[in-house]
Structures are given as C-alpha cells and as structure tokens.
Design an enzyme around this catalytic site. Sequence first.
Site, short mmCIF file in Angstrom:
data_model
loop_
_atom_site.label_atom_id
_atom_site.label_comp_id
_atom_site.label_asym_id
_atom_site.label_seq_id
_atom_site.Cartn_x
_atom_site.Cartn_y
_atom_site.Cartn_z
CG PHE A 199 3.32 2.76 8.20
CD1 PHE A 199 3.19 2.92 9.57
CD2 PHE A 199 4.09 3.68 7.50
CE1 PHE A 199 3.84 3.96 10.23
CE2 PHE A 199 4.73 4.73 8.15
CZ PHE A 199 4.61 4.86 9.51
CD GLN B 21 5.81 10.30 0.53
OE1 GLN B 21 6.60 10.09 1.43
NE2 GLN B 21 5.15 9.32 -0.06
CG HIS C 44 4.29 12.63 5.81
ND1 HIS C 44 3.22 12.73 6.66
CD2 HIS C 44 4.87 11.43 6.08
CE1 HIS C 44 3.16 11.62 7.41
NE2 HIS C 44 4.15 10.83 7.07
CG LEU D 114 6.86 13.06 9.78
CD1 LEU D 114 6.19 13.48 8.48
CD2 LEU D 114 7.88 11.98 9.51
CD GLU E 96 1.79 6.37 6.43
OE1 GLU E 96 2.64 7.13 5.91
OE2 GLU E 96 1.35 5.38 5.85
NE ARG F 197 4.15 8.34 4.31
CZ ARG F 197 5.38 8.18 4.76
NH1 ARG F 197 6.41 8.56 4.02
NH2 ARG F 197 5.59 7.65 5.93
CG HIS G 22 8.22 13.02 4.39
ND1 HIS G 22 8.88 13.30 5.57
CD2 HIS G 22 8.07 11.66 4.37
CE1 HIS G 22 9.10 12.17 6.22
NE2 HIS G 22 8.65 11.17 5.51
NE ARG H 216 9.98 7.43 1.35
CZ ARG H 216 9.62 7.41 2.63
NH1 ARG H 216 9.29 6.28 3.21
NH2 ARG H 216 9.58 8.54 3.32
#
Lengths: 291, 598
Positions: free
Chosen positions: B121, B235, B237, B251, B254, B310, B376, B411
């Site tokens: 990730f 954040q 995304h 979403l 990722e 991100r 997000h 994050r």
Amino acid sequence: MPEEREIVMKLWRGDAGGGAFETYKLPAQEGEVVLDVVHRIQATKAPDLAVRWNCKAGKCGSCSAEINGRPRLMCMTRMSSLPIGEITVSPMRGFPIMRDLVTDVSYNFEVAKQIPSFTPAPKPPGGYRMSQVDIDRGQEFHKCIECFLCQNVCHVIRDHEDNKRVYAGPRFFVRLAELEMHPLDTLDRRAYISEAMGIGLCNITKCCTEVCPEDIHITDNAIIPLKERVVDARYDPVAWLGRKLLGRPAPLSAVQAARYTGAASSAARSPSARAVPASPETASSTGLPAD
Amino acid sequence: MSDQETHHYDVVVIGAGGAGLRAAIESLTTGARTALVCKSLLGKAHTVMAEGGVAAAMGNVWPEDNWKVHFRDTMRGGKMLNNWRMAQLHAQEAPERVYELEEWGALFDRTPDGRILQRDFGGHRFARLAHVGDRTGLELIRTLQQRAVGLGIDVFMECKIVRLLVDRDGATNGAVGFWRESGRFVTFAAKAIVLATGGVGKTWQFTSNSWESTGDGHALALWAGADLIDMECVQFHPTGMVWPPSARGLLVTEGVRGDGGVLKNIDGERFMFNYISPYFAAETADTIAEADKWYTNKADYRRPPELLPRDEVARAINTEVKSGRGSPHGGVFLDIASRRPAEEIRRRLPSMYHQFKQLADVDITTDAMEVGPTCHYIMGGVRVEADTAATTVPGLFAAGEVAGGMHGANRLGGNSLSDLLVFGRRAGLAAAQYALSHPAVAPTESAVVSVTEHALSFFAHDSGENPYALHQDLQETMQSLVGIIRVESELVEAREKLAELAERASKLSVEGNRSFNPGWHLALDLESMLACAFCTTLGAIERRESRGGHTRDDYPTPDPAFETINMVTRLSGGEVAVTHLPRPAMPAELAELFEESK
Ligand code: SF4
Ligand code: SF4
Ligand code: FES
C-alpha cells in the site's frame, strides 16, 4: 446527454397504521440509481420521507426495498436498468413497517444473539495456520452484507409470522455454515441447527439465493451442506448447554432458553407438516417476478 | 428524572464502527457496565467501506518488517506532525490486534504457508496490510460485531446523540439523544463516555463517506469543552469515482495500485513520475522499468510513484486535470486492465469489479477506470492522551477517526483500521478503569431539558429554510473554498459564508412529525457539520504552510516552525478560538530512526 426524460416514481408512504403509494414526478438525470431519485424526492418534495441508507455502494446492506416488486438494494439499481414507465418502490414486505421505506428488522438482530459464538481451538505456539483453500468457502459467506433481502423473501417467515420464533432464516444459515466450516472452530452446533434454528423448515426453493446481492450461493453452499451435516445429529439441550458453558464465557440467555422451549414444543418443525411447493414457482408467491 | 427514558451505565460508547465496537468489547471485559449507542443499525458503520486492509508489521511476507519501520513510515507519511507516542503504540500493538481478530473468527487471505497474507500500500515500505480481498472493513466490523453480540453487550441502535452532559466540575456524566424511529428522547447517565463517531466527510460535496460522517463526535467534544487539534488536516483520497455523477466520490481502493494499477493522463503518460518530491525521491523509482520490477522484487528496486502517500498523489491528479490532461469526465485514468490478467483482477479486487460494472458500466478487466480526488478522512480531531485516549474533559475518551494526532498531517492507507483496533481497545480499557474508580454524578433534569428543548425547536420555526438546501450550500462552500488547494482569501471568504450558514441553520424549519424524520435528523447533523467546518477553516487560515493533507497555494512548502505546532480549536465564550500548542517532542532513540535513514 440523453433527451430530457421524466421519472414517475411511486413511493409507499405511511406507517404501521397504514399508508398508500404517492406519486412523484421529476426530471431524469444521467447515471442515477434508485436511491439517488429517492434522495432527490426527499430533498425537494418530501423532506420527512423515511429511508435507510449508509454507503451508497452496495456494501452496508441498509437500503433494501422492493423495486417494482423485486427485492433489491436501492443504491445498486440503476434507473437505466429498469423498464421505461412508472417505477414503484415499497418497503420490504417480510418485516413490519416502521415508516415509509423503513422496516423493523430487529428480528434479525434477535436471531443473531442466539447463535452460539465462534469457539476456536487453543492457539498453538507460532499462531494459527490455515490454507487459502480451506477458507475460500468461509470467505464467500463472510461477504454477507446483512441486507436481509434473503430473510425478506423466504416464504417460511414471509408468509408465516409465527415461524420467526422457530426459524433462523437463510442469512443465519449462512452464518451457521460459516461457523461450522471454519477450520478453527470446535463447537458442534449440528443438533442445535436442526432443532432450535429450524433448518428442516427450509424446502430449498432458492428464492433467497436469487435475491442475494453478494451472489452468495445460500442454498447450494450453505443450507444443503448444513442439512446434510445435521441429518444424524440429535439435540441434547443439557449436553449442549454444558459444552457451551465450558467453552464460552456467557451462559445461555433467557431468550435462548425460551426460544429452545418454543422450538421443542412446536409441531411446525417438520417440513412435511406443511404444504409448501418445492418448485421454483414459489417465487411468484413471494411477489418476485421471475428473472 | 420525570418521565424521561434514562439508562445508567459505567461506560457509554458512542459510535459502533471498528473503534466503538473494539472499545465496548474492552470496556465490558474490563468489568464495566457498558452500552454501545449508534446512529444506524449495528454493522452498517462507515468501517464497512474500508477496502484495502489493516496495516500491521507482522513480517509474514517481508521478515525485515518490524514496528520501527512501520512507525517511521507512519511519521514520514504524516509529515512528522503525528503524536509520536500514538504512532509508536500503534505500530507496536497492531500485529497483536490483528491476530486477536483471527481468534475471534476473521478469515484473512493467506500466504502459501498458511499465515496471514499482507499486501502493498502507498507509503508502506513493505507489504504490510492484512486483508480480505478488497472488503477488509466488512470483515473487521462483522468480526467485532459478532464478538460484541456474543459477549452480550447492550446495543442501542438508531439513536442519535445530540449533546453530552457535563457536571459542575466540567466532567462528562452522560449524553442526551433520541430514537430515530420514534423521535423520543433518551438520556444515558454514564461515568465515562467514549466517542467513536468517525469522520466529517459529509461536509464536502465529493466524499467517500456515508451519511453518518457528520462530525458528531468532534462537535460533541467541542461543545463539552474539549480541545480539537489540526482540524485543517483533511485527506482527499486520490482515487474516487468521477462518473457517473451520482457515484462521484465513491472510493476506488488503493489496493488497485498496490496490485499493479497505474495512473495515466489523456495522453497515456504515467504522469506520477513527474511528481516525485525530493522528500521521497530516495525511495521512489524514477523509471518505468524499475517501478515495474518492484512488484516482485522489493529488495532490489524502489517503489513506483503511484504508491506515494495519498496527499502527493491527490495533488498530482489535481494538477493534471487543471492542466487539461484529464480524462473525459474530469479525472485521470487508473489502469489495471492492461497490467494484470482479468481473472486475477476479479479475484483480488472483486468489489471494485462489481462497483464499476454495476454503477458505471465499466469492466475494469478490459477498460481503465476514471478517478479523481475525493474527501476521505480527517486526520485532525479530538486531542487525546496517547496511552489512554483521554480527552481534555474528565471522563471523556475518543478513539478512531474522531481522535486527532495519530496520523499527523496525512494518513497512510491501512493505518486507519489498525488505529481503530489499537486505540479502540485502549480507550475502552481506560474508560472502564476511570468509571470503576469514580462515583456516578447524576445528570440534572435541567441539563437534559435544555437539550431536548433545543432539539425540538426546529419544529416550531417557520422560516421555510430547508435542511437539504442548507446542506448543499455547506458542501459547495467547503468544496470550492476549503478543498485540496487552499488560499487565504478563499479561506476568509469561507469563514464569512459559514457564519451566514450558521445563522440560517439556527432557523431551519422541519416538516412532518418526530417519527423517523430525516429532515429533522439532518437539521441536527448540520449543527455538527458546521462546527467542524468552522474548526477546519480557522485551522487552515492559521496554518500558513503546506503539510500533508493541508495545501496552501500562498504558502506552498512546509515551514519547520509549524512542524512543532498543533493547531488547537476550542470553544471560548461561545466562539471557536484557535491557538498554537507545542507538539510533544520525540525521545532521542526514536528520533534517531529518522536520521540514519534520511
Ligand atoms: S431456500 Fe427457500 S425456504 Fe430455504 S431459506 Fe431459501 S428462501 Fe427460505
Ligand atoms: S446472505 Fe445475501 S441476501 Fe442474505 S443478508 Fe447476506 S447479503 Fe443479504
Ligand atoms: S446504501 Fe449501503 S448497500 Fe445500499
């Protein structure tokens, strides 16, 4: 952009005391799902319209309803997939109405409380090992989003409110199958499944499988193997309770105990006791148009 | 207390996502009488939407991995604004929390030798995310839910909490809410309360968040006198769906990039190679050839730039689109079809396959997806003590997205599910211990009545001001003025608009009666959303630098002076005020981790 079309949507409005369909007309918009239209009605025409939803992505199982009589998730039903013309949206018929499209699904949460929990073997040094092939089936069952559409269409409870006392329903057969087939679980629930959970009442009409938005093969992969497993098991409540007490922190609750008594005294447990057609035609009796 | 429904507990947990469930389980097993209260049905919380996995340095795939590497990745991903102690506890305890889920019945994907498989990730040096295909959040919430139900925890569903109650000494002693079904009020008298209410996404127009993410916990804490920190750190995304319009913001995990998917602009260029910041240059591949070798040989090659943290990827996509190199519907292309066999895509990313097929008529095994940034997650939140999750209000604890500090300014993917477990458990434990050592102070009737009267006031208004319209205006304001790229003039404009919206919100009128009335519920949710929007905007004005999820066009680089500052927002004389609070400094042995490997 396609030419301006008008949507005519009939929504059931009302509460436990009764209600009726109300018709709303609004211009079509590109790429919408049924839930979008319901939300637009709510925002512009009926601010107190009750509807449940959370994720709008088919992942939480909150937005179950009957669209043109067919049980589905509102957020995953594209308007363009429905026949042109009036669209009706009504609450799930298998559960008591709270208000508008919202039903009282607490029955499911009550059943969930009664399922004997996962009880793993003690952890070996170095941790548990499981191979992927051994958990594939379990993972299929874990896809369940608890939309309760299968519970809604199962005729055993849809048409016989009384059976809710003695029958767990397809969602919970999936849950029980997942526990039974879990490589680490040690509890033997077979007798319990046949007695208290009433699996014998299921006559494999497969209506549940047809409506599952997660494509879980409820009947073939969960119910039929469970039926095969429980066929020889006998339910000895005292021994079962003993095992449970030894294996788990929480004792059998009063609800569970009452439920067992109810189940044991019910003559309706045998499938042969009732005349339910075992053919796919049952689908029409649940208000489901054939696919 | 008159005819008002009241329940008495040691600990009341508000919110039944991952953090709330984990907190309730711990509180109960610690010996406290525990209630779990949630706005939706049990098991529907936003945690179900988490796709990619739980980050935990178990070292099952890469034995080189350990908590120090995870800690370092988390701090660097958060642009060093993180509360170091939270990041440390998180990295140390995450593996234990994942194995515990397995003991409770979770079925994670396996390695060939039967252990828990871990996936790559963004921002994580090693493949570290325990996962279940692309529906890890569902597995996590269901496992915790079944554990909680098995333990017999009292769950109160479809109950919205309107305000916390605070006693004369400023400690919390309960909460007042209403049943969504009947609209009747209910009081929870409690010695300790755990907030686990999640995020604030519904304040923006394009968001991956569900309707529940209205910042209730942030606002409840603020109103009860607690501090919030770094609310400007939000954040976006990088990959949300951009088409069709109704699915905008949903979403796209990722995991698509972790499994080999790449980002391309309209010219077919893998543009991320043009956006490798010096900060990450040493560990990022700068040629396609090297990047593609990394998926199978992580020891000798550097990671592809598509897997940068991100905030970096979201800004890059934003720039491509603004420069006219975007896809037809205003995003960029995310292509896995040309990179992996169809069968593998369907097996590894079943929900994504499903989601695009059903909502956009796109087959991701043959065509590229169109994606763009979507709101997000909020890194900022209630200020807590790292070890106990205690807020600045006695008896009040917070865990999960509603708590601030753990993730700093940005994050990393996968660190949210692990955060829920680690700090959900810690909050539940600390709340139970607090409750068991403090006497109950009964809420006063007048405190309860002032909340219920306020909540009912909307029925008496006849302004014709519609909550849905106001919500839309709020979302547009935040989207256009407090979005990914910010600038002082727009932030100040936002602050003024928010003041107008707050004025309108106080006069909202609600039609119908109290039974399951979403218009009324929205009117109350809007109070929370507005409070959070204020804090975010004020923090954004004050943080004159760019760091992680907070990007200022007028201050485009990080400023070391702000690295050591948490932006605190709290109520002072009825108004939200901002102050700078020095961030706790890292001990030398942890600081070393950053020097040796720079
Ligand atoms: S197969 Fe038919 S009877 Fe059996 S659970 Fe499914 S719907 Fe009910
Ligand atoms: S088994 Fe399928 S239909 Fe039944 S509740 Fe689960 S997801 Fe819904
Ligand atoms: S809203 Fe979650 S499944 Fe439809």
